[in-house]
Design an enzyme around this catalytic site. Structure first.
Site, PDB file in Angstrom:
ATOM      1  N   GLY A  48       0.425  -6.540  -0.338  1.00 19.88           N
ATOM      2  CA  GLY A  48       0.917  -5.828   0.795  1.00 19.88           C
ATOM      3  C   GLY A  48      -0.121  -4.957   1.163  1.00 19.88           C
ATOM      4  O   GLY A  48      -1.073  -4.529   0.369  1.00 19.88           O
ATOM      5  N   THR A  49      -0.348  -4.870   2.530  1.00 20.70           N
ATOM      6  CA  THR A  49      -1.576  -4.229   2.866  1.00 20.70           C
ATOM      7  C   THR A  49      -1.833  -2.757   3.674  1.00 20.70           C
ATOM      8  O   THR A  49      -1.254  -1.827   2.717  1.00 20.70           O
ATOM      9  CB  THR A  49      -2.601  -5.035   3.947  1.00 20.70           C
ATOM     10  OG1 THR A  49      -1.676  -5.544   4.656  1.00 20.70           O
ATOM     11  CG2 THR A  49      -3.039  -6.097   3.034  1.00 20.70           C
TER      12      THR A  49
END
Lengths: 264, 249
Positions: A48-49
């Site tokens: 996830g960023t």
């Protein structure tokens, strides 16, 4: 399942983690730092960023993009990275998706379990420290490449103010005065927030600011997903005030984005 | 249990234990459960605002206990642990009142037969459903028997009067205000009857009986909580003294 009863000397207290440990349901295999040399970093696991959070006049706001990537591929387009931790706090997560989601799930349960057993919520400081403890116990996994970095934010009912906390991989906990951003696009996102942030931001102003930050991050960073009107996928946004945690409707976020596009 | 080598018939042993448990339970005040239009209401006469008789177990499940506080609180904690572990290993939807009532029953019957003394407690485990007719109220007794009650329940030493009052006055689709009124009246019926007993036994003190108006429960002595039918997630909510005072006027 039998009734989980304990003698006073083995009682796990109000901690759900201790309860899991006494029931032998905690998986310690990854936490063994002796195996840390064997890195699993070569495996492509979903990441996830970018997530951000900042204070505004009535509390805090948290936002996260929706993209998860495996190497150079997009593995998920509509991942959630901003979660309620309990009624008055939230947690946003960047890093390897699996352990991130597991950490959030355990953290939510830990707070709920404490609240039910003790008949009162932990203080905001106490909640922040709990998350720090979770980070510390994840250090072994982090050294093998399974890094998770959260932001914790909430409304402190006693101090009557919004507060937010940043973490490092060793469990270090840092309270931020204005904003926090983590993840691959955090450099770009934090620059936008840094330039636009004021303490007296309204709810609308704060929403526009974090959306702009995520938009600019998505513009410059391949790991961060931008708004996707074709599929109707927009960043997740939550505001936390004295009235509690509130997730913004997707339609409201979509409308804010269309206003933003007229400026950009 | 030591019987010093003398023969005690199993019937007598069970009877002694049952009497012991009943005596302990009879010392406490009653708890009522009433299913109403928008949820399930639990009420207890309890002067303490911190040592609760009514508590949250899970999303749509609540717990109430009467008798010895330390014993039913131990069971409450075990219930929360059971529910949270089950929800964690399976899913939140898989946690149900029936399963919990059954393991309480197992534990209580085990203790009743094998331990030094039976537990002096009576419990109720309730789960609110989308439709009032499907609400679940499980009444667990000190020796481990489980009763599946419909619409309402009363537990505690003087529960019979309370249950009679509920049975005579319960209607489906009550609103919260009426449900609170019904519950407090039922609890007051119990006080009235126990005062009557006291005045009979303590004839040396006839002054007390001159006050013939039925005794009222003060808001501060009332503990109440609801499971709200139409909400999502954790639907257990305690009613504050302020809210109760508003409903009772």
């Amino acid at each position: 399942m039998s009734l989980p009863l304990f003698s006073p000397d083995t009682d796990p207290g109000p901690s759900f983690l201790n309860l899991l440990a006494t029931e032998q349901m905690l998986d310690h295999k990854l936490n063994n730092t002796a195996d840390a040399k064997k890195s699993v970093i070569e495996i492509d696991v979903p990441h996830g960023t970018t997530v951000v959070a900042c204070k505004w006049q009535d509390g805090v706001i948290m936002a996260g993009d929706r993209r998860a990537t495996s190497g150079n591929l997009i593995s998920h387009r509509s991942m959630e990275k901003v979660f309620p931790a309990d009624s008055h706090s939230g947690v946003a997560i960047a890093g390897v998706a699996g352990p991130s989601i597991e950490m959030v799930k355990l953290f939510q349960l830990q707070l709920e379990h404490y609240e039910k057993l003790e008949d009162r919520q932990l203080s905001l400081e106490g909640k922040a420290n709990q998350l720090s403890f979770f980070m510390k116990s994840n250090l072994g996994a982090a050294m093998q490449g399974l890094v998770v970095i959260p932001i914790f934010a909430g409304y402190d009912i006693h101090a009557e103010t919004g507060r937010l906390f940043n973490y490092d991989v060793t469990g270090g906990r840092y309270e931020e005065k204005e904003f926090a951003a983590v993840g691959s696009g955090s450099l770009h996102a934090s620059t936008v927030i840094k330039l636009g942030h004021r303490d007296d931001l309204t709810r609308d102003g704060a929403t526009e600011l974090v959306l702009n930050a995520l938009f600019q991050a998505a513009d410059e960073d391949t790991g961060t997903g931008g708004p996707d009107p074709l599929r109707g996928i927009y960043p997740t946004i939550a505001v936390i005030t004295k009235d509690g945690y509130e997730s913004l409707e997707e339609s409201e976020v979509a409308q804010k984005f269309s206003q933003l596009s007229q400026v950009v | 249990m030591s019987n010093m080598g003398f023969y005690v018939s199993p019937e007598q042993l069970m009877l002694d234990r049952a009497n012991y448990a009943k005596k302990g339970i009879a010392r406490g005040k009653s708890v009522t459960v009433v299913s109403y239009k928008d949820g399930i209401l639990l009420c207890a006469q309890n002067p303490s605002s911190t040592l609760h008789k009514i508590s949250e177990i899970y999303d749509r499940i609540a717990f109430a206990g009467v008798g010895k506080y330390s014993e039913f609180d131990q069971l409450r904690i075990a219930g929360v642990r059971h529910a949270d572990l089950k929800g964690y290993s399976y899913s939140r939807d898989d946690v149900d009142a029936r399963g919990l009532a059954n393991i309480y029953a197992q534990h209580l019957s085990q203790v009743f037969i094998h331990d030094h003394k039976p537990m002096e407690v009576e419990l109720v485990v309730v789960e609110v459903k989308a439709d009032q007719t499907n609400d679940e109220i499980f009444h667990v007794l000190y020796e481990g028997s489980v009763n599946d009650e419909q619409n309402f329940a009363a537990l505690g030493g003087e529960a019979e009067q309370v249950r009679d009052h509920l049975a005579n006055n319960f209607k489906p689709n009550l609103d919260l205000k009426s449900a609170i009124a019904l519950s407090t009246e039922a609890l007051e019926a119990q006080i009235a009857s126990s005062d009557f007993e006291n005045s009979n036994s303590e004839q040396a003190n006839p002054v007390e009986t001159t006050n013939s108006s039925s005794p009222k429960i003060q808001v501060g002595d009332l503990e109440a909580a609801v499971l709200e039918r139409n909400k999502e997630g954790r639907v257990f909510q305690r009613l504050t003294d302020e809210e109760l005072a508003n409903y009772l006027t």
